[in-house]
Design an enzyme around this catalytic site. Structure first.
Site, PDB file in Angstrom:
ATOM      1  CD  GLU A 146      -3.042  -0.904   0.188  1.00 33.83           C
ATOM      2  OE1 GLU A 146      -2.736  -1.029  -1.025  1.00 33.83           O
ATOM      3  OE2 GLU A 146      -4.177  -0.600   0.572  1.00 33.83           O
ATOM      4  CB  THR A 164      -4.948   5.572  -3.485  1.00 31.96           C
ATOM      5  OG1 THR A 164      -5.868   4.530  -3.834  1.00 31.96           O
ATOM      6  CG2 THR A 164      -5.047   5.836  -1.995  1.00 31.96           C
TER       7      THR A 164
END
Length: 306
Positions: free
Chosen positions: A128, A181
């Site tokens: 991530e 993101t």
């Protein structure tokens, strides 16, 4: 075990009231991955389908997550990795998290479970970090643990598994645009008012309580976001209309899934979920926008072996 094939599920993060700390796991949307041991003491991504992603280990979220795993374990075992993407990148339902979490779950199984699923979260977070510039756990945690997950603390990392009431259904609409993101995080204000903070942590506490008490009405009242949604919603086509449609057709609550552009409507039972789904289909039939629509129960077990 020399090879393993797994299903890595999609997830919905934030859930309005829990930015970066709350997420849940979906049942019938996800990627497939195949990992095999090799005798070369090397990590190799040998095949990727469904997305144009880097094959280089240090540029791929699955590779980076496995590297963190092996470094902690002190192992030089090699693996060949196939990634079959069914979750679109930039969709807001945990595409990078599925690859990161799925990779470390599979390697852990092939090496006879040296770590618990909870311990694997830290390694998956490195994927991530590569994808978004932030090592958040609100997608990888529910992918690995199933159900709902709450990040109590990032330093030190502490993840709590929360119950998943059986009647919850998630209607997830993905407009066919991509929002990275990293870009979506960049527009968020870094300072909030005390009043907004108080409202947010009140809703988060109430939502957690509702999961334990099966209080669906309280869940609905808690799904509000006065901090992130007002900023991110402007990037999502027909956001206000979709929100009104969901609530008018019986949804408990509505919000942005992760960083968007996907949105979710949380419903109680199949009938309510189908009402929202039908309303969406009727609304979008004359709109020049491609979309995917998913109706899912909460996946209570997370990643599974196929």
């Amino acid at each position: 075990m020399e090879e393993i094939k797994i299903f890595a599920p999609a997830t919905v993060a934030n859930l309005s009231c829990g930015f970066d700390v709350l997420g849940c796991c979906l049942q019938n949307v996800g990627d497939e991955m195949l990992l095999k041991k090799n005798d070369l003491n090397q990590l190799r991504i040998t095949k990727i389908t469904g997305a144009d992603l880097p094959m280089e280990i240090n540029k791929n979220v699955a590779g980076v997550a496995i590297l963190a795993f092996l470094d902690r374990l002190g192992s030089k075992q090699g693996f060949d990795i196939e990634i079959h993407k069914k979750i679109r990148s930039g969709s807001g339902i945990g595409s990078s998290a599925a690859s990161s979490a799925g990779a470390v779950y599979a390697v852990n199984k092939l090496l006879d479970d040296p770590f618990t699923n909870n311990e694997l979260i830290e390694f998956a977070m490195q994927g991530e970090l590569l994808a978004s510039g932030n090592a958040h756990a609100d997608n990888v945690a529910p992918a690995l643990l199933g159900g709902f997950s709450l990040v109590r603390s990032y330093a030190p990392l502490e993840i709590l598994a929360l119950p998943a009431p059986s009647e919850i259904r998630m209607v997830v609409l993905h407009p066919m645009i991509e929002i990275k993101t990293r870009d979506s995080r960049a527009i968020i204000k870094q300072n909030v008012t005390l009043a907004s903070a108080i409202a947010q942590w009140g809703n988060l506490g109430a939502f957690v309580s509702a999961l334990y008490t099966n209080d669906y009405k309280l869940m609905g009242r808690s799904l509000h976001d006065a901090i992130v949604e007002p900023v991110r919603s402007i990037l999502i086509p027909y956001f206000d209309e979709l929100k009104k449609l969901a609530l008018d057709n019986g949804a408990l609550g509505f919000g942005i899934s992760g960083s968007g552009p996907s949105v979710f409507a949380m419903c109680q039972g199949d009938s309510a979920a189908e009402e929202v789904k039908s309303a969406y289909l009727n609304f979008l039939q004359d709109k020049e926008m491609g979309f995917e629509l998913h109706v899912s129960e909460i996946n209570k077990t997370g990643i599974r072996i196929l």
